[in-house]
Scaffold this motif. Structure first.
Motif, PDB file in Angstrom:
ATOM      1  N   GLU A  56      17.231   0.413 -33.733  1.00  0.00           N
ATOM      2  CA  GLU A  56      16.374   0.825 -34.839  1.00  0.00           C
ATOM      3  C   GLU A  56      15.172   1.636 -34.374  1.00  0.00           C
ATOM      4  O   GLU A  56      14.504   2.284 -35.177  1.00  0.00           O
ATOM      5  N   HIS A  57      14.884   1.592 -33.087  1.00  0.00           N
ATOM      6  CA  HIS A  57      13.784   2.381 -32.556  1.00  0.00           C
ATOM      7  C   HIS A  57      14.148   3.870 -32.570  1.00  0.00           C
ATOM      8  O   HIS A  57      15.319   4.229 -32.425  1.00  0.00           O
ATOM      9  N   VAL A  58      13.131   4.710 -32.735  1.00  0.00           N
ATOM     10  CA  VAL A  58      13.277   6.140 -32.461  1.00  0.00           C
ATOM     11  C   VAL A  58      12.548   6.391 -31.147  1.00  0.00           C
ATOM     12  O   VAL A  58      11.350   6.094 -31.026  1.00  0.00           O
ATOM     13  N   VAL A  59      13.275   6.900 -30.165  1.00  0.00           N
ATOM     14  CA  VAL A  59      12.699   7.131 -28.836  1.00  0.00           C
ATOM     15  C   VAL A  59      12.489   8.625 -28.645  1.00  0.00           C
ATOM     16  O   VAL A  59      13.416   9.419 -28.827  1.00  0.00           O
ATOM     17  N   SER A  86      20.877  11.851 -22.395  1.00  0.00           N
ATOM     18  CA  SER A  86      21.925  10.958 -21.890  1.00  0.00           C
ATOM     19  C   SER A  86      21.372   9.960 -20.877  1.00  0.00           C
ATOM     20  O   SER A  86      21.895   8.847 -20.741  1.00  0.00           O
ATOM     21  N   PHE A  87      20.320  10.335 -20.145  1.00  0.00           N
ATOM     22  CA  PHE A  87      19.665   9.428 -19.205  1.00  0.00           C
ATOM     23  C   PHE A  87      19.185   8.184 -19.951  1.00  0.00           C
ATOM     24  O   PHE A  87      19.329   7.052 -19.473  1.00  0.00           O
ATOM     25  N   PHE A  88      18.600   8.386 -21.115  1.00  0.00           N
ATOM     26  CA  PHE A  88      18.087   7.271 -21.904  1.00  0.00           C
ATOM     27  C   PHE A  88      19.219   6.543 -22.609  1.00  0.00           C
ATOM     28  O   PHE A  88      19.186   5.313 -22.751  1.00  0.00           O
ATOM     29  N   VAL A 114      17.583   9.257 -29.683  1.00  0.00           N
ATOM     30  CA  VAL A 114      16.645   9.767 -28.678  1.00  0.00           C
ATOM     31  C   VAL A 114      16.388  11.239 -28.963  1.00  0.00           C
ATOM     32  O   VAL A 114      17.336  12.013 -29.168  1.00  0.00           O
ATOM     33  N   VAL A 115      15.128  11.621 -28.983  1.00  0.00           N
ATOM     34  CA  VAL A 115      14.733  13.012 -29.145  1.00  0.00           C
ATOM     35  C   VAL A 115      14.019  13.451 -27.874  1.00  0.00           C
ATOM     36  O   VAL A 115      13.085  12.782 -27.421  1.00  0.00           O
TER      37      VAL A 115
END
Length: 268
Positions: free
Chosen positions: A87-90, A100-102, A112-113
Motif C-alpha cells: 500500500e506504500h508509494v515508494v 527493479s532494485f527496489f 515504485v516511482v
C-alpha cells in the motif's frame, strides 16, 4: 492528507521537505529520518517536521521518499524488511538505481516511482523527471509529481531514459558552474574585477536561459543572432570548435551516463 516520510533527509531530502512546507503542506503530515542527532535538531527547528527512526517513519507514512546514497539503499531496505506494505508509494531519489532494485526488496506489487531532480530545487528552479516502475500507475506518478512541483518543473519519461536524465539535468548544474568558473577566470585575465565578472556572466546566463525558454527558438538560431560576420563572437566560436568543446561536452555527458549504469550494476 497523506503522510510523507523522507528517509535520509540530507541536502536533497531537506530540499524536498522545504519545498513541501513552502507549498503549504502541514508539518504534521511530514516525517524525516537522519543519521546525526544534531541534524535532526536543525531539521526540526528549520521546518517543524518530526524526525523519527526509519521503521517508525515507514509504519506511519503513506508515501516514502528514499533519499539516501545509492550505496546505502540495500542496507536501508534490509533494515526495513517486513515494515513496508504494497500500500506504500515508494519514490526513489537514488541516482542510478532502477525501480527493479527496489522491486526485489519490497513486497510484491509495491508501486515504485524513480525520480531525478537537481540542485536548483533550492531556488525553486529544479528540473525533475519521474518514471513509473512496474506497479506504478498514473495516480502514483501524480503523487510523486506533487512532491516536486513546488521545486520547479516536472516531466514524465519512461525509465529507460533515466540514466541519460541523470547525466544531463541531474549533473547538468555542475557543467554550468564549470563554464561560469572558466569564463570568470578568462574575465580576470582580461582585467575585469572578479565581482564585476561574476555579475556580467550570471546575468548573461540567466538572460540566455530565459531566451531559450521563452522564445522556443533553436539554440543555433539564437547563437547566429549574436554572431556577426567577421565579428568578435565568430572568432570566439571558432576557438571553441578548435578546442573540440562540443565533443568534450558530449563525452562528459556520456561519461556521467555510464557512471549511473555502473552504480546500478555495483548495487545489484
Amino acid at each position: 492528507m497523506t503522510t510523507v516520510a523522507v528517509l535520509g533527509a540530507g541536502k536533497i531530502g531537506h530540499t524536498v521537505l522545504s519545498g513541501l512546507r513552502r507549498a503549504g503542506r502541514p508539518a504534521g503530515t511530514l516525517l524525516a529520518t537522519v543519521r546525526r542527532p544534531e541534524r535532526a535538531a536543525e531539521l526540526s527547528e528549520a521546518l517543524g517536521v518530526e524526525v523519527v527512526g526509519n521503521i517508525e517513519a515507514v509504519e506511519r507514512a503513506d508515501v516514502v521518499v528514499i533519499a539516501v546514497k545509492p550505496q546505502d539503499a540495500a542496507a536501508l531496505l534490509g533494515e526495513l524488511a517486513g515494515h513496508f506494505t504494497a500500500e506504500h508509494v515508494v519514490v526513489s531519489l537514488c541516482a542510478g538505481l532502477p525501480t527493479s532494485f527496489f522491486g526485489k526488496r519490497l513486497p510484491d506489487g509495491t508501486p515504485v516511482v524513480r525520480a531525478m531532480t537537481n540542485t536548483p530545487a533550492l531556488v525553486d528552479e529544479a528540473m525533475t523527471v519521474v518514471s513509473a516502475g512496474e506497479h506504478a500507475t498514473d495516480e502514483h506518478l501524480e503523487v510523486a509529481e506533487g512532491l516536486f512541483r513546488p521545486l520547479g518543473r516536472t516531466l514524465r519519461l519512461p525509465e529507460a531514459h533515466q540514466d541519460a536524465v541523470t547525466a544531463l539535468s541531474g549533473s547538468g548544474p555542475a557543467y554550468m558552474y564549470y563554464l561560469v568558473e572558466a569564463m570568470t577566470d578568462a574575465a580576470i585575465l582580461l582585467g575585469l574585477p572578479r565581482a564585476v565578472a561574476h555579475d556580467l556572466i550570471v546575468q548573461t546566463a540567466v538572460g540566455a536561459a530565459a531566451m531559450l525558454r521563452d522564445t522556443g527558438e533553436h539554440p543555433v538560431k539564437l547563437r547566429e543572432a549574436v554572431t556577426s560576420p567577421a565579428g568578435t563572437t565568430i572568432n570566439a566560436v571558432r576557438e571553441l570548435e578548435r578546442h573540440r568543446v562540443r565533443a568534450a561536452v558530449a563525452d562528459a555527458v556520456e561519461a556521467a551516463r555510464d557512471r549511473a549504469r555502473e552504480i546500478a550494476e555495483e548495487q545489484g
